[in-house]
Design a protein around this motif. Structure first.
Motif, PDB file in Angstrom:
ATOM      1  N   VAL A 101       0.821  -1.267  -0.179  1.00 19.91           N
ATOM      2  CA  VAL A 101      -0.051   0.143   0.014  1.00 19.91           C
ATOM      3  C   VAL A 101       0.807   1.376  -0.198  1.00 19.91           C
ATOM      4  O   VAL A 101       0.491   2.106  -0.610  1.00 19.91           O
ATOM      5  CB  VAL A 101      -1.040  -0.015   1.388  1.00 19.91           C
ATOM      6  CG1 VAL A 101      -1.565   1.421   1.407  1.00 19.91           C
ATOM      7  CG2 VAL A 101      -1.879  -0.859   1.025  1.00 19.91           C
ATOM      8  N   ALA A 102       1.923   1.159   0.569  1.00 24.19           N
ATOM      9  CA  ALA A 102       2.880   2.397   0.750  1.00 24.19           C
ATOM     10  C   ALA A 102       3.705   2.617  -0.758  1.00 24.19           C
ATOM     11  O   ALA A 102       4.249   3.664  -0.944  1.00 24.19           O
ATOM     12  CB  ALA A 102       3.802   2.245   1.777  1.00 24.19           C
ATOM     13  N   SER A 103       3.969   1.417  -1.314  1.00 23.83           N
ATOM     14  CA  SER A 103       4.759   1.673  -2.542  1.00 23.83           C
ATOM     15  C   SER A 103       4.154   1.080  -3.729  1.00 23.83           C
ATOM     16  O   SER A 103       4.573  -0.068  -4.413  1.00 23.83           O
ATOM     17  CB  SER A 103       6.293   0.971  -2.172  1.00 23.83           C
ATOM     18  OG  SER A 103       6.813   1.377  -1.183  1.00 23.83           O
ATOM     19  N   PRO A 104       2.944   1.464  -4.214  1.00 28.11           N
ATOM     20  CA  PRO A 104       2.106   0.740  -5.048  1.00 28.11           C
ATOM     21  C   PRO A 104       2.286   0.848  -6.548  1.00 28.11           C
ATOM     22  O   PRO A 104       1.703   0.414  -7.519  1.00 28.11           O
ATOM     23  CB  PRO A 104       0.723   1.197  -4.644  1.00 28.11           C
ATOM     24  CG  PRO A 104       0.831   2.636  -4.233  1.00 28.11           C
ATOM     25  CD  PRO A 104       2.377   2.593  -3.849  1.00 28.11           C
ATOM     26  N   ASP A 105       3.273   1.750  -6.854  1.00 29.47           N
ATOM     27  CA  ASP A 105       3.477   2.334  -8.401  1.00 29.47           C
ATOM     28  C   ASP A 105       3.619   0.993  -9.140  1.00 29.47           C
ATOM     29  O   ASP A 105       4.402   0.334  -8.979  1.00 29.47           O
ATOM     30  CB  ASP A 105       4.736   3.260  -8.704  1.00 29.47           C
ATOM     31  CG  ASP A 105       4.489   4.383  -7.668  1.00 29.47           C
ATOM     32  OD1 ASP A 105       3.505   4.740  -7.093  1.00 29.47           O
ATOM     33  OD2 ASP A 105       5.681   5.074  -7.647  1.00 29.47           O
ATOM     34  N   GLY A 106       2.677   1.093 -10.329  1.00 29.01           N
ATOM     35  CA  GLY A 106       2.841  -0.193 -11.269  1.00 29.01           C
ATOM     36  C   GLY A 106       2.005  -1.408 -10.917  1.00 29.01           C
ATOM     37  O   GLY A 106       1.749  -2.218 -11.706  1.00 29.01           O
ATOM     38  N   VAL A 107       1.287  -1.222  -9.648  1.00 31.32           N
ATOM     39  CA  VAL A 107       0.334  -2.265  -9.627  1.00 31.32           C
ATOM     40  C   VAL A 107      -1.010  -2.052 -10.183  1.00 31.32           C
ATOM     41  O   VAL A 107      -1.708  -0.958 -10.044  1.00 31.32           O
ATOM     42  CB  VAL A 107       0.154  -2.484  -8.093  1.00 31.32           C
ATOM     43  CG1 VAL A 107      -0.985  -3.349  -7.616  1.00 31.32           C
ATOM     44  CG2 VAL A 107       1.268  -2.688  -7.114  1.00 31.32           C
ATOM     45  N   PRO A 108      -1.497  -3.081 -10.807  1.00 30.43           N
ATOM     46  CA  PRO A 108      -2.768  -2.603 -11.766  1.00 30.43           C
ATOM     47  C   PRO A 108      -3.859  -2.091 -10.595  1.00 30.43           C
ATOM     48  O   PRO A 108      -4.020  -2.798  -9.538  1.00 30.43           O
ATOM     49  CB  PRO A 108      -3.186  -4.034 -12.173  1.00 30.43           C
ATOM     50  CG  PRO A 108      -2.129  -4.991 -12.273  1.00 30.43           C
ATOM     51  CD  PRO A 108      -1.088  -4.342 -11.088  1.00 30.43           C
ATOM     52  N   ALA A 109      -4.630  -1.170 -11.215  1.00 32.78           N
ATOM     53  CA  ALA A 109      -5.622  -0.381 -10.488  1.00 32.78           C
ATOM     54  C   ALA A 109      -6.743  -1.160  -9.592  1.00 32.78           C
ATOM     55  O   ALA A 109      -6.953  -1.125  -8.660  1.00 32.78           O
ATOM     56  CB  ALA A 109      -6.353   0.523 -11.190  1.00 32.78           C
ATOM     57  N   ASP A 110      -7.046  -2.377 -10.173  1.00 38.96           N
ATOM     58  CA  ASP A 110      -8.144  -3.453  -9.672  1.00 38.96           C
ATOM     59  C   ASP A 110      -7.444  -3.877  -8.553  1.00 38.96           C
ATOM     60  O   ASP A 110      -8.269  -4.288  -7.550  1.00 38.96           O
ATOM     61  CB  ASP A 110      -8.822  -4.117 -10.616  1.00 38.96           C
ATOM     62  CG  ASP A 110      -9.730  -3.395 -11.692  1.00 38.96           C
ATOM     63  OD1 ASP A 110      -9.923  -2.101 -11.414  1.00 38.96           O
ATOM     64  OD2 ASP A 110     -10.306  -4.371 -12.595  1.00 38.96           O
ATOM     65  N   THR A 111      -6.313  -4.534  -9.020  1.00 36.73           N
ATOM     66  CA  THR A 111      -5.543  -5.397  -7.742  1.00 36.73           C
ATOM     67  C   THR A 111      -5.430  -4.266  -6.750  1.00 36.73           C
ATOM     68  O   THR A 111      -5.578  -4.713  -5.397  1.00 36.73           O
ATOM     69  CB  THR A 111      -4.115  -5.859  -8.262  1.00 36.73           C
ATOM     70  OG1 THR A 111      -4.746  -6.438  -9.411  1.00 36.73           O
ATOM     71  CG2 THR A 111      -3.716  -6.552  -7.467  1.00 36.73           C
ATOM     72  N   LEU A 112      -4.762  -3.083  -6.984  1.00 37.82           N
ATOM     73  CA  LEU A 112      -4.481  -2.304  -5.765  1.00 37.82           C
ATOM     74  C   LEU A 112      -5.743  -2.135  -4.926  1.00 37.82           C
ATOM     75  O   LEU A 112      -5.758  -1.906  -3.894  1.00 37.82           O
ATOM     76  CB  LEU A 112      -3.990  -0.888  -6.309  1.00 37.82           C
ATOM     77  CG  LEU A 112      -3.554  -0.085  -5.302  1.00 37.82           C
ATOM     78  CD1 LEU A 112      -2.463  -0.515  -4.163  1.00 37.82           C
ATOM     79  CD2 LEU A 112      -2.891   1.502  -6.052  1.00 37.82           C
TER      80      LEU A 112
END
Ligand SMILES: [Zn+2]
Length: 680
Positions: A101-112
């Motif tokens: 959650v603190a370093s989410p850059d690049g995680v697909p939006a739905d997954t995040l």
């Protein structure tokens, strides 16, 4: 076996009886809040996230603010203990979630989005179990999606709580059943497992490891409240919570901040803090007793804290204490009203509707403060009680009295965050809805005060009872005791004595009592929305309310179950019959407690308090869902920041309101939310 039951009122109780508009006389002008400020921050499944405000803090003397600052740090220093008590993997799970959650850059939006949903629930509940149902909630993702998100975060620089030599894949594989499988460790506290199953082995919490009730036969438990029981090489071992014992790191840190607080405390409070520090050092029951006594003897300090292993809800045996901390200051105006009731405690005791031999001849030491909370952690935050009565140790209560607090700013924030449609949906008539609008908040707070101040403190055991009532009544004790305190409040809210004490306006008392009876009755129906995924009620406060309303339905003419347009209503139709029934039931509940009548307690709850019609629950859930109401609330706490001079001395402490759960939780863990994508 010294610990008594739990003396706390859950916030959930006021969710529906609270009205948005309290009588204006209750609200001193100098602490009035801006009308437009934000209380409800967001919804996460059936939980609301609400900002808590402490308006009186800024006006406190610097010495008290500095004291609160140190106690606040002590509260944060211990918060991980309760996560670990909830489940052996909870801290690792939290670290994994926070890393993503603190370093989410690049995680697909739905997954995040799903990871954020799950993580928020995890924070609100201090682990993967819903605090109302005790059931596990899981991530609605594939293992691959989650693993890929973790790897993305790792590439972004996030660190994961892997053990020495353990890869990220291996870490995730190890935790996978906890994140994904609802059937692995499904219930955190299971007091009613299927026949033949053991209550300890069926409970997933970390207060015991590999220990069943059979193992306890003949075992002498030295540290009942403050230890984890572990089976090692076939023997039982108590891992004591203390400096040098289990949770050494956290407890040492708590103690460091408590020591820093001592110089700013009043003398009675400093005594209590020193005694608490000593207890954290030794873990010995004798030191805990000294601390409890010192704490309860500190009657008049403007600032106070609860810090330690206090309530026993997490333990299906009701013995081991969950760690919690609260820091608060006295709300002087509301306290005055409560004090008038506390001072009349003996009058109430003498008029209890039960056998005179179970009345105390000298009710003493009852103290009640309306307080404003600055921070709550562990077992009392982000989900918080609204009323607390401590200490739990029955022997100390009898010899030294107890202290009660009503958490004013929590109650207020909750009122402000609850939509008014809740009352009209479940009220039978416009009259009832109007009464609720006018009086339910006031009546609910008054009932809470009576529950704590004259309810829990009242009554005595039979001479013939040689053990404590909680030992005799076992798993039904907590619900019975909560029911007893509720009944005392319901009984006296209609008594002219209250008007005489000037805690309510005489001309409106009938209407106020009626509003409370109606709200209490409605709530037995509406609370079913909180047990969505099972057909039995587990939580003690919910059980007690179900029992009381169920008993009144069966044994009086006070309540009618009515139908209209496919909707069910619990309608309180006769306030006189209601009060008369409450008096009769209270006499019996007190008899059960005084005599330690386990069979009668079990019968009472099995008949009225545990089971309900799942179809009715489904109907309630559908109605509530239509209103988009939450089942419970997690609070974002105020944030304190010290102001220092050039030499580093604290000259002031400022208070601010983060208004965001994620920001606060990551900050508590020493992480920061990265908002924007990094350049690299
Ligand atoms: Zn209580």
């Amino acid at each position: 076996m010294q610990m008594s039951s739990n003396h706390r009122i859950a916030l959930a109780i006021v969710l529906t009886c609270a009205a948005a508009a309290a009588p204006s006389a209750q609200k001193p002008a100098d602490t009035a809040a801006p009308a437009d400020r934000q209380y409800l921050l967001e919804r996460v499944d059936d939980a609301s996230v609400v900002q808590l405000y402490a308006d009186g803090f800024a006006a406190l003397p610097v010495r008290e603010k500095t004291l609160i600052w140190h106690l606040y740090q002590a509260a944060l220093a211990g918060r991980d203990i309760f996560y670990d008590q909830k489940h052996a993997s909870a801290l690792e799970m939290r670290d994994v979630l926070e890393a993503i959650v603190a370093s989410p850059d690049g995680v697909p939006a739905d997954t995040l989005k799903e990871i954020q949903r799950y993580t928020k629930l995890f924070w609100i509940n201090n682990g993967p179990y819903n605090n109302l149902t005790a059931r596990k909630f899981v991530l609605k993702l594939t293992h691959e999606q989650f693993g890929s998100a973790a790897k993305t975060a790792a590439r972004n620089g996030a660190t994961f709580p892997a053990r020495a030599g353990e890869s990220l894949d291996a870490l995730l594989a190890r935790l996978e059943p906890m994140f994904f499988d609802p059937n692995v460790d499904p219930i955190v506290t299971n007091k009613n497992p299927p026949a033949g199953k053991d209550i300890l082995l069926a409970s997933a919490n970390n207060l015991y490891s590999g220990v069943g009730m059979d193992d306890l036969k003949g075992f002498e438990e030295k540290y009942g409240l403050n230890s984890r029981l572990v089976k090692r090489d076939g023997r039982l071992v108590e891992e004591v919570y203390r400096i040098g014992g289990r949770y050494d790191a956290q407890i040492s840190n708590v103690v460091k901040h408590l020591e820093a607080a001592v110089p700013y405390a009043t003398e009675p409070m400093a005594n209590a803090l020193r005694a608490l520090i000593q207890f954290y050092r030794t873990g010995e029951t004798a030191d805990r007793v000294k601390y409890d006594i010192a704490w309860v003897q500190d009657r008049n300090s403007p600032v106070d804290t609860i810090n330690g292993f206090i309530e026993v809800y997490l333990d299906p045996r009701g013995i081991k204490g969950g760690w919690e901390a609260l820091v608060f200051y006295v709300n002087k105006e509301k306290t005055e009203r409560i004090r008038r009731m506390a001072n009349a405690a003996q009058w109430f005791e003498d008029h209890m509707p039960w056998n005179p031999k179970y009345r105390k001849s000298d009710v003493k030491g009852i103290i009640a403060n309306a307080i404003d909370v600055v921070v709550e952690t562990g077992d009392s935050g982000p989900v918080t009680p609204i009323g607390i009565n401590l200490p739990n140790d029955q022997a100390i209560r009898e010899a030294h009295g107890s202290k009660s607090v009503s958490l004013s700013n929590v109650i207020e924030a909750n009122d402000k965050a609850t939509p008014t449609t809740m009352r009209s949906e479940f009220a039978w008539s416009p009259d009832e809805a109007a009464r609720a609008q006018k009086w339910a908040a006031f009546a609910g707070e008054l009932h809470t005060d009576m529950h704590e101040v004259i309810g829990h403190a009242s009554g005595r055991s039979a001479e013939s009872l040689k053990v404590s009532p909680q030992e005799a009544i076992k798993e039904h004790f907590s619900a019975l005791e909560e029911g007893r305190a509720d009944l005392v409040g319901l009984y006296f809210i209609a008594d002219p004595k209250l008007a005489e004490l000037n805690v309510l306006p005489a001309g409106s008392q009938e209407e106020i009592a009626r509003a409370e009876y109606e709200a209490y009755t409605r709530q037995a129906l509406v609370q079913l929305r909180r047990v969505r995924d099972r057909d039995e009620i587990e939580e003690d406060h919910m059980r007690n309310r179900q029992m009381i309303v169920g008993w009144l339905m069966a044994n009086t003419k006070a309540i009618e179950v009515r139908q209209r347009a496919g909707k069910t209503y619990y309608s309180m139709v006769n306030a006189k019959a209601f009060r008369e029934g409450v008096g009769r039931l209270l006499a019996e509940v007190q008899r059960i407690k005084s005599e330690g009548d386990y069979q009668a307690a079990a019968k009472l709850f099995e008949t009225y308090g545990v089971r309900f019609d799942p179809k009715l629950r489904d109907q309630v859930v559908a109605r509530v869902d239509k209103l988009n109401l939450s089942s419970y609330s997690g609070f974002v706490m105020p944030k304190l920041t010290p102001v220092t001079d050039a030499t580093g001395n604290i000259t002031d402490v400022s208070i601010s309101y983060p208004r965001d759960l994620t920001t606060q939780m990551l900050e508590y863990s020493g992480k920061k939310k990265k908002e924007a994508p990094t350049a690299r």
